[in-house]
Design a protein around this motif. Structure first.
Motif, short mmCIF file in Angstrom:
data_model
loop_
_atom_site.label_atom_id
_atom_site.label_comp_id
_atom_site.label_asym_id
_atom_site.label_seq_id
_atom_site.Cartn_x
_atom_site.Cartn_y
_atom_site.Cartn_z
N CYS A 117 12.22 74.37 -55.15
CA CYS A 117 12.97 75.69 -54.86
C CYS A 117 11.81 76.71 -54.65
N TYR A 119 11.89 79.95 -54.65
CA TYR A 119 11.71 80.89 -55.61
C TYR A 119 10.91 80.46 -56.86
N PHE A 120 10.91 79.31 -57.32
CA PHE A 120 10.25 78.74 -58.46
C PHE A 120 8.93 78.57 -58.12
N CYS A 128 13.57 83.85 -61.96
CA CYS A 128 13.85 82.29 -61.89
C CYS A 128 13.48 81.80 -63.32
N ASN A 129 14.78 81.52 -63.86
CA ASN A 129 15.17 80.91 -65.11
C ASN A 129 14.33 79.78 -65.34
N LYS A 130 13.94 79.08 -64.32
CA LYS A 130 13.19 77.91 -64.89
C LYS A 130 11.93 78.13 -65.08
N CYS A 137 18.27 84.08 -61.69
CA CYS A 137 18.00 83.05 -60.57
C CYS A 137 18.25 83.77 -59.32
N SER A 138 17.01 83.67 -58.63
CA SER A 138 16.79 84.45 -57.36
C SER A 138 17.59 83.64 -56.27
N ALA A 139 17.78 82.32 -56.58
CA ALA A 139 18.54 81.49 -55.44
C ALA A 139 19.87 81.77 -55.35
N HIS A 147 18.98 73.84 -51.91
CA HIS A 147 19.46 73.59 -53.18
C HIS A 147 20.85 72.57 -53.54
N LYS A 155 22.95 79.19 -64.13
CA LYS A 155 21.56 79.78 -64.41
C LYS A 155 20.57 79.14 -63.57
N CYS A 156 20.85 78.01 -62.80
CA CYS A 156 19.77 77.18 -61.88
C CYS A 156 20.58 76.37 -61.00
N ILE A 157 20.24 76.33 -59.73
CA ILE A 157 20.86 75.46 -58.75
C ILE A 157 19.81 74.74 -58.02
N ALA A 158 18.49 74.58 -58.53
CA ALA A 158 17.71 73.89 -57.97
C ALA A 158 17.76 72.32 -57.80
S1 SF4 Z 1 17.39 77.56 -58.64
FE1 SF4 Z 1 16.44 77.48 -60.51
S2 SF4 Z 1 14.21 77.08 -59.85
FE2 SF4 Z 1 15.33 78.05 -58.18
S3 SF4 Z 1 15.31 80.41 -58.56
FE3 SF4 Z 1 17.18 79.71 -59.60
S4 SF4 Z 1 16.32 79.39 -61.68
FE4 SF4 Z 1 14.67 79.17 -60.44
#
Ligand code: SF4
Ligand SMILES: Cc1cc2nc3c(=O)[nH]c(=O)nc-3n(C[C@H](O)[C@H](O)[C@H](O)COP(=O)(O)OP(=O)(O)OC[C@H]3O[C@@H](n4cnc5c(N)ncnc54)[C@H](O)[C@@H]3O)c2cc1C
Length: 328
Positions: A117, A119-120, A128-130, A137-139, A147, A155-158
């Motif tokens: 990802c 953004y990660f 970035c929650n991860k 989550c910027s994505a 993604h 919260k996350c789509i990585a």
């Molecule tokens: S998709 Fe997951 S790794 Fe990517 S910015 Fe969102 S939280 Fe972070």
């Protein structure tokens, strides 16, 4: 880069003890860890070199094959037990990265490689929650071409980026580990966890838990298998969608099917719904299309990655077609 200590333990106990310290990291090939350290995404206080621990062999077992965690991706792909007995795994490995990277990358490191990802991987990004739990989550609502559409959360789509993992899922691999409390055997489909509310947690491993080897169960003689990866360039690119197919076909009927999907999911994805459609049916374009529809039935996309749903369906149909035609 922040200063860190380096140690090279002589035995597993030393590595496991060192690995339990706060902000410590094992290093094997280093192709993912060093990259993330240079970007200052991972800032370990202690780097523990595990390359002196053995685990560099591929060995036959009465019921399959044992792969040491330090076997490199190149050695594994070209080992006769794998190239001849588990072609789907060879194909997956050889579709990943570049020859130079595969010469360094190890089985254990590939299992645990982190998401790509963007953004990660950008330390300037603060949501970035991860990487920064609870930061957002910027994505989501952003650039999402790479993604996931399966297994995602709000919260996350990585995606999990590994090709090897997708083949291992279709092969029902077992991951063996050592930790302070003893050893354990983890089915590959239970090693990685979905992001849910805690994307920072990616696997069931505990701090200091060392992957020692991976076991592949023996395949039935009538098995055919194949890995197909679709990507932006023919080499040196991560999957937009991929499929690992393992089929047992007898008397013109699919007796057993195991399907892994990559490039489209938060973890190496077992497409159990597709397997249920295939079993008991003669292979045909109609059955393959139904299986692919079932595989993607629960998908959730963003505007930028909606194309992946159809791409993954077509990738699976083509992988099934090529498997039956004897592609591998
Ligand atoms: S998709 Fe997951 S790794 Fe990517 S910015 Fe969102 S939280 Fe972070
Ligand atoms: C430019 C580039 C392109 C790439 N393209 C692809 C691709 O197309 N497909 C693909 O699948 N991969 C691709 N990769 C990723 C590559 O496959 C991984 O970087 C590699 O497999 C990681 O293995 P390693 O041994 O170098 O891991 P390391 O970097 O040494 O470690 C990675 C992580 O695993 C942990 N770890 C390592 N071994 C163990 C163990 N035995 N027990 C517990 N923890 C362990 C480390 O602590 C670290 O957190 C690419 C990488 C790069 C840099």
């Amino acid at each position: 880069m922040e200063p860190f200590s380096y140690s090279k333990p002589a035995d597993d106990a030393g590595a496991i003890a060192a690995g339990q310290a706060d902000r410590s990291q094992f290093i094997a090939g280093g192709t993912n860890l060093v990259d993330l350290m240079q970007l200052e995404i991972i800032r370990p206080l202690a780097v523990i070199d595990i390359t002196g621990l053995g685990y560099g062999q591929v060995e036959p077992l009465p019921g399959g094959v044992r792969i040491g965690a330090l076997v490199t991706n190149s050695d594994l792909a070209y080992h006769p037990l794998i190239a001849n007995g588990y072609p789907v795994l060879s194909e997956a490995l050889l579709s990943g990265a570049s020859p130079q990277l595969r010469n360094l990358a190890t089985t254990g490191g590939n299992l645990l490689q982190r998401t790509r990802c963007p953004y990660f991987r950008d330390p300037q990004i603060t949501a970035c929650n991860k990487r920064l739990p609870g930061s957002g989550c910027s994505a989501i609502g952003g650039f999402t071409r790479s993604h996931a559409v399966l297994g995602v959360s709000d919260k996350c789509i990585a995606t999990n980026p590994s090709d090897m993992n997708v083949a291992l899922v279709a092969l029902d691999a077992i991951v063996h580990t050592k930790r302070a409390g003893g050893v354990r055997a983890i089915p590959i489909s239970e090693l990685h966890v979905l992001p849910g509310d805690h994307p920072e947690r990616e696997t069931v491993l505990e701090p200091g838990e060392l992957i020692t080897h991976v076991e592949l169960p023996r395949l039935a003689p009538a098995t055919r298998s194949h890995y197909l990866k679709v990507r932006d360039r023919a080499s040196y690119a991560f999957a937009l969608a991929s499929a690992a197919v393992v089929l047992e076909i007898a008397s013109g009927q699919i007796e057993r099917a195991r399907i892994g999907l990559g490039g489209v999911a938060s973890k190496p994805w077992r497409a159990a719904a597709a397997e249920r459609v295939l079993v008991g049916q003669p292979p045909s374009p109609e059955v393959f299309a139904k299986a692919a529809a079932a595989a993607l039935a629960g998908s959730r996309s963003q505007p930028g990655n909606a194309f992946k749903i159809e791409l993954a369906r077509r990738t699976l149909v083509r992988a099934l077609t090529e498997t039956v035609a004897g592609r591998s």
